[in-house]
Enzyme design. Structure first.
Site, mmCIF file in Angstrom:
data_model
loop_
_atom_site.group_PDB
_atom_site.id
_atom_site.type_symbol
_atom_site.label_atom_id
_atom_site.label_comp_id
_atom_site.label_asym_id
_atom_site.label_seq_id
_atom_site.Cartn_x
_atom_site.Cartn_y
_atom_site.Cartn_z
ATOM 1 N N TYR A 42 15.109 44.502 55.234
ATOM 2 C CA TYR A 42 13.987 43.594 54.942
ATOM 3 C C TYR A 42 14.011 42.403 55.897
ATOM 4 C CZ TYR A 42 11.592 39.618 52.981
ATOM 5 O OH TYR A 42 10.809 38.505 52.857
ATOM 6 N N LYS A 57 11.320 41.045 59.151
ATOM 7 C CA LYS A 57 10.692 39.730 59.373
ATOM 8 C C LYS A 57 11.017 39.231 60.790
ATOM 9 C CE LYS A 57 8.505 39.445 55.570
ATOM 10 N NZ LYS A 57 7.051 39.566 55.563
ATOM 11 N N SER A 117 9.981 34.369 56.498
ATOM 12 C CA SER A 117 10.910 33.982 55.429
ATOM 13 C C SER A 117 12.077 33.197 55.991
ATOM 14 C CB SER A 117 11.427 35.263 54.767
ATOM 15 O OG SER A 117 12.555 34.980 53.977
#
Ligand code: UDP
Length: 338
Positions: free
Chosen positions: A149, A153, A124
């Site tokens: 979150y 990643k 992302s």
């Protein structure tokens, strides 16, 4: 060739499965249905005329992975299965680390055991935080994550850099929106949507009273945040291009990173107006407070992906909105039937 697609019934996964089938690959899906629905499998079948193999299960389930790798000759894996809600990750960090980081580790262990050495990974643009340069190229520095979150990643990318037997491509997505133009598949947000476009379509459909724009006093031309919205079918074809590169052995390094966006920035107000122009439906909205953690503006420099993968997005913002709206209307028709 058989391609294992984890999270293959999710929003991006299901559209990629369609593109894989159209490119002549045979996807084998594993999905635990935690944020997806079996009806999407029928949607894939309606579009492609073929029903991919599906396993309901989790990438943390080593026994299930082993049985899949034994039954199929998997050439590569596309790994989508992950939790993705920023706010929820603050409430449940351990669930995010276990599912997103633990899931990748589990998958890599199985891949190693069964000699599968090719992976496309969903990353992302959140890894760039508030970027110093816009458009954002892959050279932009990685910023400390602002949520668990985002941290998952970054950790997954670090793991892939350490695992040098695996040829991996990290696709750093910007803002995927829209749906397949047939309206057989699309995004199925759980509860109140966190993301802008599903919130717009639900508001236009009368499910939500009004959209709240999170701040209009940002240093941008109209004061609202700017993002790079990319049609999910363009994003899907980027996965096929990346997979082709890996399987032809064209990658220059075992770990490669690509930004996948449209290369254009649109403000929140521009997105609302694009929706209204594309559909003729008004979106009631009001201006609210800023959302904590939102970056001001970000859009992708797509030079590297275009040069290296020969991939280019082809669908503009109004097409994204028209397809998102067609899907929203289809969801409602399906609910009326049930
Ligand atoms: N946004 C908004 N109202 C909403 C949801 C989102 O104004 O109900 C804005 C948000 O502040 C951001 C943009 O829309 O500027 C895209 O938000 P989204 O959550 O979809 O993506 P992200 O912020 O993760 O890029």
């Amino acid at each position: 060739m058989d391609i294992l697609v984890t999270g293959g019934l999710g929003f991006i996964g299901s559209h990629t499965v369609v593109s894989l089938i159209e490119a002549g690959y045979r996807p084998v899906i594993i999905d635990n249905l935690s944020n997806s629905d079996l009806s999407i499998l029928q949607g894939i079948e309606a579009i492609t005329g073929s029903s991919p193999v599906f396993f309901k299960g989790d990438v943390n389930d080593q026994a299930l992975l082993s049985s899949i790798f034994e039954q199929f000759k998997i050439s590569a894996v596309i790994h989508f299965a992950a939790f993705k809600a920023v706010g929820e990750s603050v409430q449940k960090p351990l669930d995010y680390y276990q599912n997103n980081v633990g899931g990748l580790v589990s998958l890599l262990k199985s891949m190693k055991r069964y000699n599968v050495h090719h992976l496309v990974f969903s990353s992302s643009c959140t890894v760039y935080g508030e970027p110093e340069h816009i458009p954002v190229s892959e050279h932009e520095s990685i910023k400390p994550a602002s949520s668990p979150y985002g941290a998952t990643k970054q950790m997954c990318e670090t793991i892939l850099q350490d695992v040098n037997w695996c040829h991996s491509q990290c696709l750093r997505y910007f803002n995927p929106v829209g749906a397949h133009s047939s309206a057989h598949i699309g995004e199925l947000p759980l509860g109140v949507p966190n993301n802008l476009v599903p919130f717009i379509t639900q508001t236009a459909a009368g499910i939500r009273k009004e959209l709240v724009i999170f701040g209009s006093d940002y240093p941008t031309p109209d004061g609202t945040n700017i993002r790079d919205y990319i049609h999910v079918m363009d994003l899907a074809s980027a996965h096929v291009a990346s997979l082709n590169r890996l399987l032809k052995g064209e990658n220059k390094h075992y770990f490669e990173v690509f930004n996948i966006g449209s290369g254009k920035g649109n403000s929140v107000l521009e997105v609302i107006h694009a929706f209204e122009n594309a559909t003729g439906v008004k979106v009631p909205y009001k201006i609210g407070d800023r959302r904590i953690g939102d970056v001001v503006q970000v859009w992708a420099d797509t030079a590297k992906v275009t040069e290296t993968l020969g991939w280019k997005p082809s669908r503009g913002i109004e097409e994204m909105m028209a397809d998102a709206w067609r899907w929203q209307q289809q969801i409602q028709r399906n609910q009326e039937l049930n």
